[in-house]
Scaffold this motif. Sequence first.
Motif, short mmCIF file in Angstrom:
data_model
loop_
_atom_site.label_atom_id
_atom_site.label_comp_id
_atom_site.label_asym_id
_atom_site.label_seq_id
_atom_site.Cartn_x
_atom_site.Cartn_y
_atom_site.Cartn_z
N GLU A 73 122.47 -79.49 1.53
CA GLU A 73 123.77 -79.69 0.17
C GLU A 73 122.58 -79.54 -0.48
OE1 GLU A 73 126.59 -79.13 -0.01
OE2 GLU A 73 127.46 -79.64 2.07
N GLN A 74 121.39 -79.31 -0.29
CA GLN A 74 120.14 -79.25 -1.43
C GLN A 74 119.39 -78.13 -1.67
OE1 GLN A 74 116.65 -82.08 0.03
NE2 GLN A 74 115.53 -80.55 0.49
N THR A 75 119.53 -77.97 -3.28
CA THR A 75 119.16 -76.64 -3.66
C THR A 75 117.33 -77.23 -3.95
OG1 THR A 75 118.64 -77.91 -6.30
CG2 THR A 75 120.09 -77.09 -5.83
N PRO A 76 116.38 -75.69 -4.77
CA PRO A 76 115.35 -76.33 -4.67
C PRO A 76 114.93 -77.16 -5.11
CG PRO A 76 116.07 -74.05 -4.69
CD PRO A 76 116.74 -74.75 -4.38
N ILE A 77 115.53 -77.30 -6.35
CA ILE A 77 115.10 -78.13 -7.23
C ILE A 77 115.01 -79.76 -7.37
CG2 ILE A 77 115.78 -79.07 -9.73
CD1 ILE A 77 113.64 -76.31 -10.00
N ARG A 78 115.97 -79.43 -6.46
CA ARG A 78 116.71 -81.60 -6.37
C ARG A 78 115.51 -81.70 -4.51
NH1 ARG A 78 118.13 -85.71 -7.73
NH2 ARG A 78 119.56 -86.11 -5.49
N GLY A 79 115.73 -80.28 -3.74
CA GLY A 79 114.38 -80.68 -2.53
C GLY A 79 113.50 -81.58 -2.69
N ARG A 80 112.30 -80.52 -4.69
CA ARG A 80 111.42 -80.20 -4.26
C ARG A 80 111.61 -81.95 -5.07
NH1 ARG A 80 108.08 -80.11 -8.92
NH2 ARG A 80 105.54 -79.89 -8.62
N GLU A 81 112.22 -82.62 -5.76
CA GLU A 81 112.24 -84.39 -6.33
C GLU A 81 112.47 -85.36 -5.60
OE1 GLU A 81 116.34 -84.23 -8.70
OE2 GLU A 81 114.52 -83.04 -10.76
N THR A 82 113.34 -84.71 -4.39
CA THR A 82 113.89 -85.59 -2.57
C THR A 82 112.23 -86.18 -2.46
OG1 THR A 82 116.11 -85.25 -2.84
CG2 THR A 82 115.15 -85.52 -0.92
N ALA A 83 111.56 -84.27 -2.43
CA ALA A 83 110.23 -84.70 -2.19
C ALA A 83 109.40 -85.69 -2.39
CB ALA A 83 110.08 -83.40 -1.06
N ARG A 84 109.21 -85.30 -3.58
CA ARG A 84 108.01 -85.99 -4.05
C ARG A 84 109.07 -87.43 -4.02
NH1 ARG A 84 103.51 -84.91 -4.44
NH2 ARG A 84 103.35 -85.76 -7.28
#
Length: 260
Positions: A73-84
Amino acid sequence: MPYQYLLYEKREQIGYVTINRPEKLNALNAATVRELWDVFHETAHDDEVGVVILTGAGDKAFVAGADIAELAEQTPIRGRETARFGQQLLSFIERLGKPVIAAINGYALGGGCELAMACTIRIASENAKLGQPEVRLGLIPGYGGTQRLARLIGRGRALELLLTGEMISAEEAYRLGLVNRVTSREELMPTAEKIARQILNNAPLAVRFCLEAVTAGLEMPLEEALLLEATLFGLCAATEDFREGTRAFLEKRPAQFKGQ
Ligand code: COA
């Protein structure tokens, strides 16, 4: 603090963190990652804990990766936050100031393999399987896997695992230097505890400085890292434990360290 997806207990200076979502092979959903953040901050500031042992509940998995249902369900912005956030958690574990032993009791895939690599020492039971299968899902590792795997086992071997997404056995992981030891399932926890107790017998500040010298030093040019080592070496002379350790040796008796 009660946790929904973790079990946490303390016994004889060891903090036992168990990721407890066995029905999903201990996959890391966002809530579990937040709880890991909390529990590792708790252990970092707890003088009653000298070593942490991290494992997974059940007999199948350490951690089978990030939660794919959430990833989907991930978006690019959420993906970046999740990874960080995941990266920050793993860096915190790596620099906890006390050793963390990963007792890898089954699958350690994707985020599970990354989590294990942020630990100080990795012990695997013979049924364990390790790998970074992200490319099979159209992803790349996001919790430091591309960096820690290459640092741990070398660029060529890391790229082979990362690009094939292949799952390897505990024995193969041992051969590659990805895990320190392989044991039977029954011997996994006793082995982790034995190593923990060996470390706990040593001077806590010296253990902390060794960890810092290796972890921080590996990211520095050699000359700076050697200076860091020399500074920490000198700092040991300011500790009571250094006086106790050297005196105990000369008096032919076991040292009584206080972590001061
Ligand atoms: N995220 C979310 N759920 C996961 C998961 C993950 N990473 N890994 C396993 N699960 C869930 C499965 O969906 C299944 O749930 P269900 O019973 O509600 O359907 C349950 O855990 C058991 O897994 P299952 O696949 O039935 O077990 P298996 O023994 O057949 O296979 C694996 C084990 C590890 C080979 C397989 O689960 C797998 O490939 N998992 C994904 C590994 C991965 O790609 N991780 C990296 C993610 S970036």
